[in-house]
Design an enzyme around this catalytic site. Sequence first.
Site, PDB file in Angstrom:
ATOM      1  N   TYR A   1       0.836  -1.198   0.000  1.00 29.59           N
ATOM      2  CA  TYR A   1       0.000   0.000   0.000  1.00 29.59           C
ATOM      3  C   TYR A   1       0.875   1.255   0.000  1.00 29.59           C
ATOM      4  O   TYR A   1       2.079   1.184   0.256  1.00 29.59           O
ATOM      5  CB  TYR A   1      -0.920  -0.030   1.227  1.00 29.59           C
ATOM      6  CG  TYR A   1      -2.117   0.880   1.096  1.00 29.59           C
ATOM      7  CD1 TYR A   1      -2.975   0.778   0.008  1.00 29.59           C
ATOM      8  CD2 TYR A   1      -2.389   1.853   2.052  1.00 29.59           C
ATOM      9  CE1 TYR A   1      -4.067   1.623  -0.125  1.00 29.59           C
ATOM     10  CE2 TYR A   1      -3.481   2.694   1.931  1.00 29.59           C
ATOM     11  CZ  TYR A   1      -4.313   2.582   0.842  1.00 29.59           C
ATOM     12  OH  TYR A   1      -5.389   3.417   0.713  1.00 29.59           O
TER      13      TYR A   1
ATOM     14  N   ASN B   1     -19.391  -1.654 -10.597  1.00 31.08           N
ATOM     15  CA  ASN B   1     -19.980  -2.473  -9.539  1.00 31.08           C
ATOM     16  C   ASN B   1     -19.154  -2.481  -8.260  1.00 31.08           C
ATOM     17  O   ASN B   1     -19.538  -3.088  -7.269  1.00 31.08           O
ATOM     18  CB  ASN B   1     -20.141  -3.919 -10.039  1.00 31.08           C
ATOM     19  CG  ASN B   1     -20.973  -4.743  -9.080  1.00 31.08           C
ATOM     20  OD1 ASN B   1     -22.025  -4.296  -8.652  1.00 31.08           O
ATOM     21  ND2 ASN B   1     -20.489  -5.935  -8.732  1.00 31.08           N
TER      22      ASN B   1
ATOM     23  N   ARG C   1     -19.495 -10.856 -17.180  1.00 26.49           N
ATOM     24  CA  ARG C   1     -19.364 -11.952 -16.215  1.00 26.49           C
ATOM     25  C   ARG C   1     -20.687 -12.689 -16.108  1.00 26.49           C
ATOM     26  O   ARG C   1     -21.706 -12.224 -16.641  1.00 26.49           O
ATOM     27  CB  ARG C   1     -18.950 -11.402 -14.853  1.00 26.49           C
ATOM     28  CG  ARG C   1     -20.020 -10.511 -14.248  1.00 26.49           C
ATOM     29  CD  ARG C   1     -19.531  -9.812 -13.006  1.00 26.49           C
ATOM     30  NE  ARG C   1     -18.871  -8.547 -13.352  1.00 26.49           N
ATOM     31  CZ  ARG C   1     -18.337  -7.727 -12.455  1.00 26.49           C
ATOM     32  NH1 ARG C   1     -18.337  -8.054 -11.192  1.00 26.49           N
ATOM     33  NH2 ARG C   1     -17.779  -6.591 -12.829  1.00 26.49           N
TER      34      ARG C   1
ATOM     35  N   GLY D   1      -7.790   3.538  -8.768  1.00 25.65           N
ATOM     36  CA  GLY D   1      -7.501   2.124  -8.588  1.00 25.65           C
ATOM     37  C   GLY D   1      -6.963   1.518  -9.858  1.00 25.65           C
ATOM     38  O   GLY D   1      -6.998   2.143 -10.925  1.00 25.65           O
TER      39      GLY D   1
END
Lengths: 361, 361
Positions: free
Chosen positions: B79, B178, B203, B270
């Site tokens: 991190y 999502n 998916r 991200g």
Amino acid sequence: MGTFALFRKFSPRFTRCYVRYQHVDSSKLFLTEFGDPAKVVKKEEFALQLADMASKQVLVKMLQAPINPADINTIQGVYGVKPNLPFTLGNEGFGIIEKAGSEVKNLKVGDWVIPGTNAWGTWRSYALEEEKNLIKIPNDLDPAMAATLAVNPCTAFRMLQDFETLSKGDTVLQNAANSAVGQNVIQIARHLGFRTVNILRNREGIEKLKQDLQDLGADYVLTEEEFRASKLFKNGELAQPKLVLNCVSGKAVIELVKAMAENGTLVTYGGMSRQPLIVPTSAFIFKNIRLVGYWMTRWNWQHGSNSTERKDMLAMLCNMAKQGSLVAPKHEFVPLDSFQEALARSCDTTRFHETKFIFKF
Amino acid sequence: MGTFALFRKFSPRFTRCYVRYQHVDSSKLFLTEFGDPAKVVKKEEFALQLADMASKQVLVKMLQAPINPADINTIQGVYGVKPNLPFTLGNEGFGIIEKAGSEVKNLKVGDWVIPGTNAWGTWRSYALEEEKNLIKIPNDLDPAMAATLAVNPCTAFRMLQDFETLSKGDTVLQNAANSAVGQNVIQIARHLGFRTVNILRNREGIEKLKQDLQDLGADYVLTEEEFRASKLFKNGELAQPKLVLNCVSGKAVIELVKAMAENGTLVTYGGMSRQPLIVPTSAFIFKNIRLVGYWMTRWNWQHGSNSTERKDMLAMLCNMAKQGSLVAPKHEFVPLDSFQEALARSCDTTRFHETKFIFKF
């Protein structure tokens, strides 16, 4: 020599009367279709009618105009703006006023001028233009400097000024350091008191090239391989750069990003590798870097290419040039008639930026 | 049930005296070395001595605390901040005040609180803390919402607020729609009057997932393949997005950049693809896009995690939650004792973000 010039040579007084109903033999390079620069560019010779000259216009005899990468991309049809065709080529260069209309106020015969607008069409030997669309520059500059003043030094200056607030002693990191912009960055950064770390592709004659850039004022000059292995920033010899200038793109951006200071800015103004930028995600999140682009054309659109802000910038750059702290990039003069060869050689991206071709009219 | 709780159950009055010199049976998850989350995380059970409680402190019984991707990366040692070891894990969650010291002014028994600081260590059943390091939240929120309030909804809110000035009807484009942040973006954007275009990996059960996101208020939900083929922005159905939120990175960034409006901003928070961003050079130069990063931890450092600005934001989000326009992401409760299994399942990046595990104490 055109009819006008011939008359003028032998009889200035006669010419002054004569030009009222005469012409100058003129030529220009233009485009009717996009494609291979060595093939699609056409030359036209024509008589520029001086009887058409309005009272607010001047007659400009172009003296020099360079071939820039943007010209090549424009001809190829891959530039950011696609001009309407037919299109007279050339985005920068300078000329001399040969005649001024009766209502022209700020320009006089003998003045040197550069276009006040983008894509003015500098690859032509003569033009009639209103004085408001021209910017006067000192006529004691090095001519090659005058010819290459409007694009690359301005790009370098704005990138050094507009994205980060740098202090004297701060470091600027750049790649493509031998490009025309790269050479300008070195000189303007030195003038402003910033240190430069300059990255180059390894190539034949690299030591000579390094010395040339150091002579321009570069603090550090490293090949890509040397930069990758370098501990300049790690060992604390230099503070990490807050400003990084990228003209190469591709994977090498990863090394630039690693070297950057937290919260720093990477400005992309070219992609010589013809690859997209590769940027680690973590640098955005944890290092808070930002990536932006720079395009001189957009700056001119936004600020007005004939704006006070642009004129101030040009005046400062001319002043630097006159003091000898800003010199023209390496260049080679070519006559307009050799345009096909000059364009073909300018398309050779392996030698891109090693020398700039400048049309001399 | 700890000694304290047992006594309290049968004799509230007796407990009030008793706790002055007693303890609560407490447990916590902590780290002594970085590595595989299913292996290196340890659990400790200990008696928290209430005699140590200072007059400005409160006793917080933690109620719920989620496992976030940042917790996993912290444990793995990858991190953006590497904590000193040993380190009590958990960055968000909420608890209830069980006891307040005599000099505590703004908190009382029964109040719900969240940590006022980053990396407070929420994966513990009890804590003694000064009131200034806690933030009171309404105690009629959905508990799972309270547990997941401090990181993801704040990230979504700040990204929607801080980078572009959007007007009602403007479009925001995001991938990983999502994810917990993605779901918050959909809801907060709708609350603020912005439209969202949401990209998902294809998916199993994709149609159900699309419907779920539409039920949250998503305007458009498309798989990566559908987005690539889509003409949403080309046919003028929607204005090109000025703001794009990226949690995936990799090659898919090229599609995002193509869709972006000129002068737009792409915010990366991200990198679920575990690939760097791939960005076309021309988008920087000719489209003048900028790429920045967002990290909630940094925002808290810069603004103060206990600042008025943060408290205002939390109040607004709690208000949205109470109105039913912000709901917790899909989640599954796990007891603290099942931490190894929950951590192992949280590391499965193929199912990452499908459900959030929340420790229930």
